[in-house]
Design a protein around this motif. Structure first.
Motif, PDB file in Angstrom:
ATOM      1  N   ALA B 167      30.349   0.649 -31.596  1.00  0.00           N
ATOM      2  CA  ALA B 167      30.598  -0.518 -32.445  1.00  0.00           C
ATOM      3  C   ALA B 167      30.441  -0.147 -33.908  1.00  0.00           C
ATOM      4  O   ALA B 167      29.886   0.898 -34.254  1.00  0.00           O
ATOM      5  CB  ALA B 167      29.636  -1.649 -32.088  1.00  0.00           C
ATOM      6  N   THR B 168      30.939  -1.056 -34.751  1.00  0.00           N
ATOM      7  CA  THR B 168      30.710  -0.897 -36.185  1.00  0.00           C
ATOM      8  C   THR B 168      29.644  -1.887 -36.618  1.00  0.00           C
ATOM      9  O   THR B 168      29.457  -2.932 -35.995  1.00  0.00           O
ATOM     10  CB  THR B 168      31.990  -1.201 -36.991  1.00  0.00           C
ATOM     11  OG1 THR B 168      32.428  -2.521 -36.682  1.00  0.00           O
ATOM     12  CG2 THR B 168      33.083  -0.201 -36.671  1.00  0.00           C
ATOM     13  N   GLY B 169      28.972  -1.536 -37.673  1.00  0.00           N
ATOM     14  CA  GLY B 169      28.007  -2.446 -38.272  1.00  0.00           C
ATOM     15  C   GLY B 169      28.066  -2.305 -39.771  1.00  0.00           C
ATOM     16  O   GLY B 169      28.809  -1.464 -40.303  1.00  0.00           O
ATOM     17  N   THR B 170      27.297  -3.118 -40.445  1.00  0.00           N
ATOM     18  CA  THR B 170      27.123  -2.948 -41.887  1.00  0.00           C
ATOM     19  C   THR B 170      25.646  -3.068 -42.163  1.00  0.00           C
ATOM     20  O   THR B 170      24.915  -3.706 -41.408  1.00  0.00           O
ATOM     21  CB  THR B 170      27.887  -3.999 -42.716  1.00  0.00           C
ATOM     22  OG1 THR B 170      27.385  -5.298 -42.400  1.00  0.00           O
ATOM     23  CG2 THR B 170      29.376  -3.950 -42.445  1.00  0.00           C
ATOM     24  N   ASP B 171      25.239  -2.438 -43.249  1.00  0.00           N
ATOM     25  CA  ASP B 171      23.814  -2.297 -43.522  1.00  0.00           C
ATOM     26  C   ASP B 171      23.594  -2.513 -45.013  1.00  0.00           C
ATOM     27  O   ASP B 171      24.024  -1.715 -45.838  1.00  0.00           O
ATOM     28  CB  ASP B 171      23.384  -0.880 -43.091  1.00  0.00           C
ATOM     29  CG  ASP B 171      21.877  -0.662 -43.110  1.00  0.00           C
ATOM     30  OD1 ASP B 171      21.243  -1.101 -44.078  1.00  0.00           O
ATOM     31  OD2 ASP B 171      21.355  -0.036 -42.158  1.00  0.00           O
ATOM     32  N   THR B 172      22.941  -3.620 -45.345  1.00  0.00           N
ATOM     33  CA  THR B 172      22.661  -3.950 -46.742  1.00  0.00           C
ATOM     34  C   THR B 172      21.193  -3.684 -47.059  1.00  0.00           C
ATOM     35  O   THR B 172      20.839  -3.300 -48.160  1.00  0.00           O
ATOM     36  CB  THR B 172      23.028  -5.422 -47.011  1.00  0.00           C
ATOM     37  OG1 THR B 172      24.384  -5.625 -46.630  1.00  0.00           O
ATOM     38  CG2 THR B 172      22.853  -5.797 -48.480  1.00  0.00           C
ATOM     39  N   GLY B 173      20.354  -3.918 -46.010  1.00  0.00           N
ATOM     40  CA  GLY B 173      18.923  -3.659 -46.193  1.00  0.00           C
ATOM     41  C   GLY B 173      18.303  -3.104 -44.922  1.00  0.00           C
ATOM     42  O   GLY B 173      17.090  -2.995 -44.806  1.00  0.00           O
ATOM     43  N   GLY B 174      19.165  -2.800 -43.957  1.00  0.00           N
ATOM     44  CA  GLY B 174      18.676  -2.282 -42.678  1.00  0.00           C
ATOM     45  C   GLY B 174      19.464  -2.816 -41.491  1.00  0.00           C
ATOM     46  O   GLY B 174      19.090  -2.584 -40.336  1.00  0.00           O
ATOM     47  N   SER B 175      20.548  -3.481 -41.756  1.00  0.00           N
ATOM     48  CA  SER B 175      21.287  -4.227 -40.729  1.00  0.00           C
ATOM     49  C   SER B 175      21.986  -3.387 -39.670  1.00  0.00           C
ATOM     50  O   SER B 175      22.476  -3.926 -38.682  1.00  0.00           O
ATOM     51  CB  SER B 175      22.311  -5.153 -41.385  1.00  0.00           C
ATOM     52  OG  SER B 175      21.652  -6.236 -41.995  1.00  0.00           O
ATOM     53  N   ILE B 176      22.061  -2.075 -39.857  1.00  0.00           N
ATOM     54  CA  ILE B 176      22.504  -1.196 -38.770  1.00  0.00           C
ATOM     55  C   ILE B 176      21.282  -0.596 -38.088  1.00  0.00           C
ATOM     56  O   ILE B 176      21.149  -0.596 -36.873  1.00  0.00           O
ATOM     57  CB  ILE B 176      23.420  -0.056 -39.293  1.00  0.00           C
ATOM     58  CG1 ILE B 176      24.797  -0.603 -39.690  1.00  0.00           C
ATOM     59  CG2 ILE B 176      23.548   1.066 -38.258  1.00  0.00           C
ATOM     60  CD1 ILE B 176      25.702   0.423 -40.364  1.00  0.00           C
TER      61      ILE B 176
END
Lengths: 482, 494
Positions: B167-176
């Motif tokens: 899967a893909t994710g995005t991480d702004t402050g730890g979201s992955i």
């Protein structure tokens, strides 16, 4: 009490780029609503801005033209506010670090009444790049407002002056000068009707001789010089009257109503937005190197000031003539082309500023639409210079050229306006005139100088105006032994 | 097959042991069975998905398959995908069908991967438990009473429950990384600027970065090969040569210098988490790594700095959701201001509103210098801490999250407790560095369930290939990453 008005201008100039400042959408004016609004223009979720390099070139050109500091590093900031025509809920602009810093332009303020014309330097505070908003469209759909985002993202250069102007005339002179300059350097089409050049004018008044600035009111979105003049004059009167009546001025944004000639407050300072500026994290700081400046400098046309000085030294024109000819780039270009095509500079200047300008004004045409090209004008001036036609005849020829009756020589032939410079022919005419006007000859000999002019007139009449007047004078003098 | 690596799946596809349609259908069947319970996906479109699988089979047959052709990938619902509902977990975009593709989606399309569906997430990626999603919470496949972490909670649950190949994710402050830790798989947040943000719905532009969530470091490397690369539509995208992220996977770790920030082991760490992390670090020693104590003195300021900067950017980024052009608009309003207020009041959830308010406040005249500017200054200090640290070590290791997965509802009403979930991950985003979470064992919950613990690996800028190598070598000698939760048979099934 004597009052002094203090004026500063903020001008939004729409930059002449093919695409928008942060997207590839077209900037062409007048398209069907929302047909030039790509995903970036309508601010879909996830879209990002990419800076148009051409807009940056325009900013550099302007900086060079007003001899300003061009920032090696400037920053795009977000100006946050809600409005339906502002799709992102913020405008990308520049705030603390603008691309163009302090510069200056010299304006010519025309003579008014007994006040003579004068020059004045107006200081530019800054100029920054930003994007335009869209437009609200009212009335297209019953009971609803529409939004047209074709204009959203069009590149603007906002040019801000110091509060250096002291009259409506100075403000208008500055605006006209700036208007001409941005067209001269090719960064703006100058079309005020289409909103390509819009002025906000900050006006305040103070007792003459005092230093402290009065509270200003900002007149928004003036799109004609006439309205600007009227708006400033009205606003100045209103502020002075308000203060003299014991009132105070509240900082406000006002609109000018051309129908009533009055300004009216739109919103007060209290209602003003806190725009919450901060650097746009989607864009890197804009870096401009010396090499960038050199590259743009190479694309710059000769600027009006430099050209004016050159006209004075190279062509011996007066400062006034040189300034008039360099008031617009196309006028200057037309003049130069006329000279390049072989005309003498001074008569060329006189004809361009005289006959050509008068005709264009009367017919509300631009130089590009002139039926007489610079080359054609030069061929006419050459026929005056080589004595083929007289100045008077030249006016007739010009009229015919303007009306599309053909080229110079053909018109001279067709109208038989060629000047007679054959001494034999002129002597024969004068002999006839002297024989037929013995009384005048007697009067002249008796000392009446005027009789001489009358005889010249007779000779010109006999030649149907074609005799070379200088030669007629000469021959007549000889014959009369004067 | 559902547990197979991407490499194995690609081989099976190439060898015609299975078709992409069959593989995709297998996952769709699992989704149909388990998703009603787990709620990992917001949007599914079997026809569209299977059409992509068919096209992939044609491509494979034609012999021009890539490493991911025909592989079913779950896409976080933050990526615009043309024709797909793209909600970002919000009521605001409940009915928004994206008319264009995000760069990441385009990259997967070009690779011939199959879009299995759009995964659940915290609203606008704001949250650490997936509980702020308008489309409901997501269950942690290891324990349905617990959260999967967030904001990429849907992708996390989908990977852990084998409802996708990756899967893909995005991480702004730890979201992955935090959900990877809580759900027990491998997740990588690349260096800021490595994956284009074009078409990825913005939360905090200077921190947002997309990355892979997968069953192993090797799978993450293969995903990175597709996701990373320069994109001129994102001004913050870095114009670098294309990398093969698998190139260093098999390098030995002899002499690897592992930095252990003392701050990461002092504060906030739960003993049940600390133990597996220490064991993992021991394992690295066995693999030849040298341990070096380092200090990140400003790391304690990460959370306050983050909760100034991220909301500031978010408050501006979310201004476009005004009900004018798309998205939710209140059904009744009296004037323009009323329309704005009602549309946004109805369209945004509580956490999003909280952050918009914080962001608006810190950017306001009179507060800007004290909050936003100060936070930017500290952000630079935090980055400098790492710069100093990387003079002494090659990678930094520590826990990903302070604890294992917590119970749904446990922190939902305590924003500060929730914000502390990202204690160890946020500094990495502030510095723009790459960070990973790698399964490092389990802690046993009070009710006796095994809950995954993630080891965080932080690398220097552009060191993703090395980090993947570091993770891969560990995964060659451990099997934490290979363990999958036993899912209860869905109701009604035989």
């Amino acid at each position: 009490m004597e009052w002094e008005v203090v004026i500063g201008l903020e001008t939004h100039t729409q930059l002449r780029t093919n695409t928008k400042i942060f997207s590839g959408a077209s900037t062409t004016y007048g398209a069907e609503p929302n047909t030039q609004a790509c995903e970036v223009s309508i601010a879909l979720p996830g879209v990002l801005p990419v800076l148009n390099k051409e807009a940056v070139n325009c900013a550099i050109k302007f900086g060079l033209a007003v001899n300003a500091e061009i920032a090696p590093r400037s920053v795009f900031a977000r100006k946050n506010y809600f409005y339906p025509d502002l799709p992102k809920g913020y405008q990308i602009s520049q705030y603390e670090l603008p691309v163009v810093g302090k510069g200056a332009v010299t304006i010519q303020v025309p003579a008014v009444g007994k006040n003579a014309a004068y020059e004045k330097v107006i200081n530019i505070t800054r100029a920054h790049l930003e994007e335009d908003a869209g437009k609200s469209v009212h009335g297209a759909v019953e009971g609803m407002s529409g939004i047209d985002l074709n204009r959203a993202g069009t590149p603007l250069l906002e040019i801000v002056t110091e509060p250096d102007m002291r009259s409506a005339a100075e403000a208008v002179a500055y605006a006209k000068k700036l208007h001409e300059l941005v067209q001269w350097i090719g960064i703006c089409d100058g079309n005020m009707q289409e909103g390509s050049f819009r002025c906000d004018v900050n006006v305040s008044v103070r007792p003459k001789g005092t230093e402290k600035l009065g509270t200003r009111r900002e007149i928004k979105n003036l799109n004609s010089f006439k309205f600007m003049q009227q708006a400033i004059e009205y606003e100045t009167r209103w502020q002075i009257e308000t203060l003299e009546d014991g009132g105070t001025i509240q900082q406000a944004t006002v609109l000018f109503n051309p129908d009533t000639g009055e300004t009216r407050a739109m919103r007060s300072k209290e209602e003003a937005n806190d725009y919450r500026y901060f650097p746009d994290p989607d864009l890197l700081p804009l870096e401009i190197t010396e090499a960038d400046k050199t590259r743009v400098q190479a694309q710059m046309p000769e600027l009006p000031e430099a050209m004016k000085l050159r006209f004075e030294t190279q062509f011996g024109l007066t400062s006034y003539d040189a300034a008039s000819l360099t008031a617009s780039r196309e006028l200057a270009q037309y003049f130069v082309e006329t000279v390049d095509a072989g005309a003498e500079a001074k008569p060329a200047a006189n004809w361009v500023m005289g006959a050509i300008s008068a005709k264009l004004n009367a017919e509300e045409k631009s130089l590009a639409e002139s039926p007489v090209s610079s080359v054609s004008l030069a061929s006419l001036l050459k026929r005056i210079a080589d004595n083929t036609i007289s100045n008077n005849a030249a006016k007739q020829v010009f009229e015919a050229m303007w009306n599309g009756e053909g080229e110079v020589d053909a018109i001279i032939d067709a109208k038989g306006l060629k000047q007679v410079s054959d001494t034999g022919a002129i002597e024969a005419i004068i002999d006839e005139v002297l024989a037929a006007n013995a009384a005048m000859v007697e009067e002249f000999k008796a000392g009446k100088e005027k009789a001489f002019n009358a005889l010249v007139g007779q000779a010109m009449k006999a030649s149907k105006g074609k005799a070379n007047p200088a030669q007629v004078n000469e021959v007549l003098k000889k014959k009369l032994g004067a | 097959m559902i547990n197979s690596s991407l490499k194995t799946l690609a081989q099976m596809l190439a060898n015609k042991e299975i078709s992409s349609v069959e593989l995709t259908q297998t996952f769709l069947n699992r989704i149909d069975a388990y998703n009603p319970e787990i709620n990992a996906y917001i949007s599914l479109d079997h026809d569209r998905t299977l059409a992509q699988a068919k096209a992939a089979d044609v491509r494979i047959a034609a012999g021009n398959a890539t490493a991911l052709t025909g592989i079913p990938i779950a896409q976080k619902d933050i990526f615009c995908a043309q024709g797909w509902k793209t909600t970002c977990g919000s009521k605001m975009l409940e009915n928004f069908i994206a008319p264009y593709d995000a760069h990441v989606i385009t990259q997967f399309d070009h690779a011939g991967a199959v879009n299995l569906g759009k995964t659940n997430m915290d609203e606008f990626a704001m949250g650490s438990s997936n509980e702020t999603s308008y489309f409901g919470g997501v269950k942690n496949p290891w324990d349905f009473s617990r959260v999967p972490g967030g904001s990429s909670g849907g992708s996390a649950a989908a990977v852990a429950a084998r409802l996708c190949a990756a899967a893909t994710g995005t991480d702004t402050g730890g979201s992955i990384r935090q959900p990877a830790s809580l759900c027990g798989f491998t997740g990588l947040k690349p260096t800021y600027g490595v994956v284009s943000r074009y078409g990825m719905i913005a939360f905090a532009s200077s921190l947002d970065q997309a990355g892979p969530m997968a069953k192993s470091a090797e799978d993450c490397a293969l995903m990175m090969n597709v996701m990373a690369g320069f994109d001129e539509r994102d001004s913050t995208s870095l114009n670098r040569e294309k990398e093969d992220y698998t190139r260093d996977l098999n390098k030995p770790l002899q002499g690897l210098r592992v930095g252990l920030p003392k701050e990461f082991f002092d504060i906030g760490i739960d003993p049940s988490t600390k133990d597996p992390i220490e064991k993992a670090i021991q394992k690295y020693q066995e693999l030849g790594a040298e341990l070096i104590e380092i200090s990140l003195p400003h790391s304690s300021l990460s959370i306050p700095v983050y909760y100034v900067l991220a909301p500031a950017e978010a408050s501006s980024n979310l201004s476009r959701y005004d009900g004018v052009r798309y998205g939710h608009r209140a059904s009744e309003y009296t004037d323009l201001m009323d329309m704005y207020c009602k549309s946004r009041a109805e369209g945004f959830g509580a956490e999003v509103k909280r952050r918009i308010l914080i962001g608006t406040y810190v950017l306001s005249a009179g507060y800007y210098d004290a909050y936003y500017l100060k936070a930017q200054q500290i952000r630079r200090l935090i980055a400098q801490d790492f710069e100093e640290a990387f003079k002494k070590c090659d990678v930094i290791m520590g826990p990903t999250a302070p604890s294992t997965a917590f119970k749904a509802g446990q922190k939902a009403d305590d924003p500060v407790a929730m914000y502390l979930e990202d204690l160890y991950t946020i500094a990495v985003n502030l510095a723009g560095l790459p960070g990973m979470s790698v399964p490092a064992g389990f802690a046993t919950s009070a009710d006796g369930k095994p809950l995954p613990v993630g080891l965080q690996i932080i690398g220097n800028y552009f060191d993703e290939a090395r980090m993947l190598n570091v993770a891969h070598q560990y995964q060659q000698v451990t099997d934490w990453h290979a363990q999958a939760p036993t899912l209860d048979k869905p109701e009604g099934s035989a």
